[in-house]
Design a protein around this motif. Structure first.
Motif, PDB file in Angstrom:
ATOM      1  N   CYS A 147     -52.223  23.315 102.615  1.00 25.28           N
ATOM      2  CA  CYS A 147     -52.611  24.554 103.288  1.00 25.28           C
ATOM      3  C   CYS A 147     -53.978  24.402 103.936  1.00 25.28           C
ATOM      4  O   CYS A 147     -54.909  23.878 103.333  1.00 25.28           O
ATOM      5  CB  CYS A 147     -52.638  25.693 102.261  1.00 25.28           C
TER       6      CYS A 147
ATOM      7  N   LEU B  19     -50.429  24.162  98.554  1.00 21.19           N
ATOM      8  CA  LEU B  19     -49.345  23.690  99.421  1.00 21.19           C
ATOM      9  C   LEU B  19     -48.942  24.796 100.375  1.00 21.19           C
ATOM     10  O   LEU B  19     -48.753  25.947  99.971  1.00 21.19           O
ATOM     11  CB  LEU B  19     -48.143  23.251  98.580  1.00 21.19           C
ATOM     12  N   CYS B  20     -48.794  24.450 101.633  1.00 24.96           N
ATOM     13  CA  CYS B  20     -48.452  25.403 102.676  1.00 24.96           C
ATOM     14  C   CYS B  20     -47.027  25.932 102.481  1.00 24.96           C
ATOM     15  O   CYS B  20     -46.094  25.159 102.308  1.00 24.96           O
ATOM     16  CB  CYS B  20     -48.569  24.725 104.035  1.00 24.96           C
TER      17      CYS B  20
ATOM     18  N   MET C  31     -41.809  14.371 101.051  1.00 27.94           N
ATOM     19  CA  MET C  31     -41.496  15.059 102.307  1.00 27.94           C
ATOM     20  C   MET C  31     -40.004  14.944 102.623  1.00 27.94           C
ATOM     21  O   MET C  31     -39.277  14.193 101.972  1.00 27.94           O
ATOM     22  CB  MET C  31     -42.336  14.456 103.440  1.00 27.94           C
ATOM     23  N   ASP C  32     -39.568  15.683 103.664  1.00 28.56           N
ATOM     24  CA  ASP C  32     -38.165  15.684 104.090  1.00 28.56           C
ATOM     25  C   ASP C  32     -37.647  14.286 104.396  1.00 28.56           C
ATOM     26  O   ASP C  32     -36.501  13.968 104.118  1.00 28.56           O
ATOM     27  CB  ASP C  32     -37.974  16.559 105.337  1.00 28.56           C
TER      28      ASP C  32
ATOM     29  N   ARG D 219     -45.612  26.848 106.858  1.00 29.75           N
ATOM     30  CA  ARG D 219     -45.411  25.728 107.788  1.00 29.75           C
ATOM     31  C   ARG D 219     -46.281  25.838 109.044  1.00 29.75           C
ATOM     32  O   ARG D 219     -46.020  25.190 110.036  1.00 29.75           O
ATOM     33  CB  ARG D 219     -43.942  25.546 108.136  1.00 29.75           C
TER      34      ARG D 219
ATOM     35  N   VAL E 161     -46.297  14.818  96.686  1.00 31.30           N
ATOM     36  CA  VAL E 161     -45.306  15.638  97.384  1.00 31.30           C
ATOM     37  C   VAL E 161     -44.361  14.713  98.136  1.00 31.30           C
ATOM     38  O   VAL E 161     -44.813  13.864  98.910  1.00 31.30           O
ATOM     39  CB  VAL E 161     -45.990  16.613  98.374  1.00 31.30           C
TER      40      VAL E 161
ATOM     41  N   PHE F  32     -50.149  20.105 107.070  1.00 33.01           N
ATOM     42  CA  PHE F  32     -48.931  20.235 106.277  1.00 33.01           C
ATOM     43  C   PHE F  32     -48.607  18.920 105.585  1.00 33.01           C
ATOM     44  O   PHE F  32     -48.740  17.879 106.207  1.00 33.01           O
ATOM     45  CB  PHE F  32     -47.764  20.656 107.184  1.00 33.01           C
ATOM     46  N   PRO F  33     -48.273  18.928 104.311  1.00 35.49           N
ATOM     47  CA  PRO F  33     -47.829  20.030 103.471  1.00 35.49           C
ATOM     48  C   PRO F  33     -48.960  20.775 102.778  1.00 35.49           C
ATOM     49  O   PRO F  33     -48.715  21.694 102.015  1.00 35.49           O
ATOM     50  CB  PRO F  33     -46.947  19.341 102.432  1.00 35.49           C
TER      51      PRO F  33
ATOM     52  N   SER G 276     -49.605  25.164 108.903  1.00 37.55           N
ATOM     53  CA  SER G 276     -50.760  24.312 108.642  1.00 37.55           C
ATOM     54  C   SER G 276     -50.737  23.040 109.479  1.00 37.55           C
ATOM     55  O   SER G 276     -49.717  22.367 109.576  1.00 37.55           O
ATOM     56  CB  SER G 276     -50.794  23.939 107.161  1.00 37.55           C
TER      57      SER G 276
END
Length: 80
Positions: free
Chosen positions: A58, A46-47, A31-32, A50, A29, A55-56, A52
């Motif tokens: 769940c 995957l959450c 991330m931002d 948001r 994954v 995070f990311p 969790s």
């Protein structure tokens, strides 16, 4: 796709209403901020809410959500 046809190669993603996004793993994954997290599990949750703490991924925090709005008939006192 025909019922007996083989599924083409690729990743299967399933959206669970009110819950996580399930991805057949392993998965990486992005991330931002551009960092990556990975999981080598065969199914990764995957959450989507948001909430969790993991995070990311769940952690089932979506289950503790308090529903807003009027109560349903089972919660109303009986009329006299």
């Amino acid at each position: 796709m025909a019922p007996n046809a083989e599924r083409p190669e690729g990743t299967r993603v399933r959206v669970v209403p009110g819950g996580p996004v399930l991805v057949e793993g392993p998965v990486e994954v992005v991330m931002d901020d551009g960092s990556t997290v990975t999981s080598d599990r065969f199914l990764v949750a995957l959450c989507a809410c948001r909430r969790s703490r993991a995070f990311p991924f769940c952690d089932t925090s979506h289950r503790r959500r308090v529903r807003a709005g009027p109560p349903d008939d089972r919660e109303r006192p009986a009329a006299d």
